[in-house]
Each structure stands twice: as structure tokens, then as C-alpha cells.
Design an enzyme around this catalytic site. Structure first.
Site, PDB file in Angstrom:
ATOM      1  N   SER A   1      40.403  38.101  44.008  1.00 19.05           N
ATOM      2  CA  SER A   1      40.464  39.373  43.296  1.00 19.05           C
ATOM      3  C   SER A   1      41.091  40.434  44.174  1.00 19.05           C
ATOM      4  O   SER A   1      41.347  40.208  45.351  1.00 19.05           O
ATOM      5  CB  SER A   1      39.079  39.779  42.812  1.00 19.05           C
ATOM      6  N   CYS A   2      41.349  41.563  43.572  1.00 17.11           N
ATOM      7  CA  CYS A   2      41.997  42.694  44.229  1.00 17.11           C
ATOM      8  C   CYS A   2      41.308  42.991  45.539  1.00 17.11           C
ATOM      9  O   CYS A   2      40.084  43.020  45.578  1.00 17.11           O
ATOM     10  CB  CYS A   2      41.919  43.911  43.304  1.00 17.11           C
TER      11      CYS A   2
END
Lengths: 78, 169
Positions: free
Chosen positions: A14-15
Site C-alpha cells: 500500500s501507499c
């Protein structure tokens, strides 16, 4: 069909990891070579293009292959 | 034509990199992520980045304290486990909220704070510890992680005066 020189599997990250790993992978390529990036993070549909625009790299394509399944082709320009 | 080619070749090196200056003033686990996520991403976007760690923010570059950052359930209605303050005061509730937050992050595949901080250091993000706060809190230079520098308000402002993005966290 664009020739792919390297594939980065950034799925299940994820980011901000997809962008951070893309940056690292792209720098390992020669100028004009193409990096394929695979992600599952929906935010990457906005973030990978933002990263290429800001850094002057060429985004050849950004595809949504399915739900949470994205593929990008980026050509190293600098 | 020749001109445009030479321009496109010389542009990246001649163009001044964008710059981001961050002040990190909070020392809790939930507040720790924002500066390192933005700083590491900005570095990946070819920006120059410095984070100025002041007051509780120093926890984030403290060798020992940064390994056990916590989330408080008190006065934090957005906590992983929102409870009335009177319940949040019970011993163990901070530990519980911290555990829940770590579980959230793991479930969402978010990389750990310490790993993101390493990425920042590897990608050239400048980490500046506030000297004055260190004196106030009795923190010694050797208690901070390797790779950070010390400085005061003037050090931050010298960097921030040319920044395109300045954030206080």
C-alpha cells in the site's frame, strides 16, 4: 506491443510503497527502457501517474485489469 | 530543433529540484506515519526533503523511543478503539489502542514506521533534531538515530525559505 525490460511486482503493497519501489526499479534501467509495474492499491491509479508527471518519466499506459488489479508501463526518460 | 533537443537534455540538471520542508512535532504512532510517508514519496519524486523534529517529534528519531511509539485513546475520538476518556485512563488502554492500530496497519499491508524512516534516510531525506528541545528534554545526541543532524530554528528556516512545500505536523 511495447517491449518490457523489467517487471516490478508491487502487488499487496500500500501507499507509498508502489511509488517508492517504482522509483528504485526505474533507476536501475537504462534511459528509454520500459518498466512494467503491477499493483493492487487503488490509490496507485492516481499516484503512479502523478509520480511520472512530476519526475518527467513517460507513462505509456495505466490499465485497470480488474478490481484491485492494475498495470502500468513507464519509460525511463531521465 | 537543435535548440529544443539540447533543452530537453539539459533541462533536468539545470532545473532546481523542488523542495519540501516538514516540521514534525508529534511523537505518537499515529502521527509518526505522515512525515515519513510524505518525505519518502517526495524523495522518490526527485524532491529535496528535510524534516525538522521538534518537541515530541524528537521521539521519532530517538533510538529507543521510536521503537515503541504509542497511540493514546485519551482525548482522541478517532483512536482505533474510541472510548470515553474515563475508560481511556485505565492502565493498559494505551497499549490496547497501540496494538489495535498496529494490527490495522498490518492488515492493510502498510509498511512499518521504522522501515519508512529507513527509506527516508536511504533516499537522502535530511533529518534535523531540534537542539533546543533536546536540551529542554535532556536528550543527548547519541540517543538519536545515526544519520540525523542537529540544528535550531535558523537551520530549518535556511532550508525552508526556498521550499515549495512547507508542512507543520
Amino acid at each position: 506491443m511495447t517491449e518490457v525490460h523489467q517487471t516490478l511486482d508491487a502487488r499487496n503493497l500500500s501507499c507509498p510503497m508502489p511509488v517508492l519501489k517504482s522509483k528504485k526499479a526505474l533507476k536501475a534501467l537504462e534511459i528509454n527502457q520500459v518498466l512494467e509495474i503491477l499493483t493492487t492499491d487503488p490509490g496507485s491509479m492516481a499516484d503512479i501517474p502523478a509520480w511520472t508527471r512530476t519526475t518527467g518519466q513517460e507513462l505509456i499506459s495505466a490499465e485497470e485489469l480488474g478490481p484491485k488489479d492494475y498495470r502500468f508501463l513507464v519509460r525511463r526518460r531521465n | 530543433m537543435t535548440e529544443s533537443i539540447s533543452q530537453s537534455i539539459t533541462l533536468p540538471s539545470e532545473e532546481k529540484p523542488k523542495r519540501m520542508a516538514i516540521i514534525a512535532s508529534a511523537g505518537t504512532l499515529d502521527a509518526a506515519y505522515t512525515p515519513v510517508i510524505l518525505a519518502s514519496t517526495a524523495a522518490a519524486m526527485d524532491m529535496e526533503v528535510a524534516i525538522f523534529f521538534t518537541f515530541y517529534g524528537l521521539n521519532l528519531i530517538h533510538k529507543k523511543k521510536s521503537k515503541k511509539l504509542k497511540v493514546s485513546p485519551i482525548a482522541n475520538p478517532a483512536a482505533p478503539m474510541p472510548v470515553p476518556n474515563i475508560i481511556g485512563m485505565i492502565p493498559g488502554m494505551t497499549g490496547m489502542a497501540t496494538w489495535m492500530m498496529n494490527r490495522w496497519m498490518k492488515k492493510a499491508n502498510v509498511i512499518k514506521f521504522l522501515e519508512l524512516r529507513d527509506v527516508c534516510l536511504e533516499s537522502g531525506v535530511r533529518m534535523i533534531g531540534c537542539q533546543m528541545t533536546m536540551d529542554v528534554m535532556g536528550i543527548k545526541e547519541e540517543e538519536l538515530i545515526d544519520g540525523c543532524e542537529l540544528g535550531g530554528a535558523a537551520s530549518f528556516l535556511e532550508f525552508a525559505k526556498d521550499a515549495d512545500i512547507t508542512l507543520f505536523m
